[in-house]
Design an enzyme around this catalytic site. Structure first.
Site, PDB file in Angstrom:
ATOM      1  N   ASN A  28      24.996  76.601   2.593  1.00 42.02           N
ATOM      2  CA  ASN A  28      24.659  76.239   1.197  1.00 42.02           C
ATOM      3  C   ASN A  28      23.754  74.999   1.028  1.00 42.02           C
ATOM      4  O   ASN A  28      24.053  74.186   0.643  1.00 42.02           O
ATOM      5  CB  ASN A  28      25.943  76.394   0.291  1.00 42.02           C
ATOM      6  N   GLU A  31      19.012  69.388  -0.522  1.00 54.60           N
ATOM      7  CA  GLU A  31      18.259  68.126   0.021  1.00 54.60           C
ATOM      8  C   GLU A  31      18.674  67.435   1.005  1.00 54.60           C
ATOM      9  O   GLU A  31      18.225  66.917   1.828  1.00 54.60           O
ATOM     10  CB  GLU A  31      17.775  67.272  -1.485  1.00 54.60           C
ATOM     11  N   HIS A  33      21.067  68.057   3.252  1.00 54.18           N
ATOM     12  CA  HIS A  33      21.151  68.720   4.554  1.00 54.18           C
ATOM     13  C   HIS A  33      19.696  68.415   5.171  1.00 54.18           C
ATOM     14  O   HIS A  33      19.460  68.242   6.281  1.00 54.18           O
ATOM     15  CB  HIS A  33      21.448  70.044   4.367  1.00 54.18           C
ATOM     16  N   SER A 184      27.459  70.653  -1.866  1.00 54.32           N
ATOM     17  CA  SER A 184      27.592  72.022  -1.857  1.00 54.32           C
ATOM     18  C   SER A 184      28.506  72.542  -3.129  1.00 54.32           C
ATOM     19  O   SER A 184      28.511  73.449  -3.860  1.00 54.32           O
ATOM     20  CB  SER A 184      27.990  73.023  -0.702  1.00 54.32           C
ATOM     21  N   ARG A 185      29.511  71.580  -3.226  1.00 53.04           N
ATOM     22  CA  ARG A 185      30.726  72.083  -4.374  1.00 53.04           C
ATOM     23  C   ARG A 185      30.126  71.614  -5.675  1.00 53.04           C
ATOM     24  O   ARG A 185      30.717  71.874  -6.751  1.00 53.04           O
ATOM     25  CB  ARG A 185      31.762  71.285  -4.051  1.00 53.04           C
TER      26      ARG A 185
END
Ligand code: PAF
Length: 289
Positions: A28, A31, A33, A184-185
């Protein structure tokens, strides 16, 4: 970019490579990452990323099943950025062909505090999968984000204690324009919650201000921040000032000697649990005595 799903294919792709830079993720990708991949590229070649949602680091009542799995989109993003040479995306059977009965147990003074207090299996799961991923990828460097501050420290210490030949680089937390740390959450936040979410970082900034202005009653500073968020509807797990060096509880006398601090927080907005942190370095100049 080559996408491989098995350890055998991964090893074939990487045979003879001595400067692999590795970025482990649970997918998921956003930016933050992508900026980890860019940092990896500065420190090694080729860059290998992994995407694996690691069941071992989720508690029984946590969001393992709901955790967003977006492999096709993630691949598109990585292809567009062109930083990654191999993406390793194993399934559970590949990573855990048998029940994982050997595990890494982080020391309790690091692994059972803060996140470890609220998520008792989390760091055992993280370190165990990171150790396995390192065994698969055999990187010489690996990159982790500072948003997961405690994870970063635990992984670094694990590498040191096990003499793993992996240098860990940390990337600063990447934030949206309003201060919310990318995660991601965040996609689980309803619109009103998303509007409220930057208050977590704002609360950390307030703590930073109070420390810098010379307040030494840390329990009071933390309590005020918890109270502030609670009145806005947050359920706060912790807001805690710690030493950067070992996440121990600082003695205000050490602060006068320039001990670097970090304030770490975890809090729930509706059903979404967010974490964040902010480093605080008090110098005689920044401190208004
Ligand atoms: O930070 C993460 O995304 C995960 O904890 C990690 C390091 C990929 C291990 O599953």
């Amino acid at each position: 970019m080559k996408v491989v799903h098995t350890i055998e294919e991964l090893r074939a792709q990487l045979s003879g490579q001595l400067r692999v830079a590795f970025v482990p993720t649970m997918g998921n990708l956003h930016e933050a990452h992508l900026s980890l991949m860019k940092l990896a590229r500065k420190h090694g070649d080729p860059v290998v990323a992994s995407i694996f949602v690691n069941r071992l680091q989720f508690g029984p009542s946590e969001d393992f099943d709901q955790y967003p799995r977006t492999l096709a989109l993630d691949i598109e993003k990585l292809e567009r950025e062109r930083d990654v040479y191999v993406l390793f995306a194993p399934n559970e059977r590949e990573m855990y062909p048998e029940p994982q009965s050997y595990k890494i147990l982080p020391p309790s003074d690091l692994g059972s505090i803060l996140e470890g207090e609220f998520r008792p299996d989390f760091f055992v799961g993280v370190t165990t999968v990171v150790m396995k991923l390192f065994a698969c990828v055999q990187p010489s460097v690996a990159v982790f984000g500072k948003k997961d501050y405690q994870q970063l420290m635990i992984v670094r210490n694990m590498c040191r204690q096990f003499q793993l030949p992996v240098t860990i680089y940390a990337h600063e937390t990447v934030r949206d324009a309003d201060g919310l740390a990318l995660s991601s959450r965040n996609r689980f936040l309803a619109p009103a919650e998303r509007a409220e979410a930057p208050q977590l970082y704002a609360a950390l900034q307030k703590v930073q201000q109070r420390v810098n202005s010379g307040v030494t009653d840390f329990a009071d500073i933390e309590g005020e921040a918890v109270q502030h968020l609670a009145t806005r509807g947050w359920k706060v797990d912790y807001i805690s000032l710690r030493r950067q060096s070992d996440l121990g509880i600082p003695d205000p006398a050490q602060i006068r000697d320039g001990e670097p601090l970090v304030v770490l927080a975890a809090a729930k907005l509706g059903n979404t649990r967010l974490i964040d942190n902010l480093e605080i370095t008090v110098t005689p100049d920044t401190r208004q005595m």
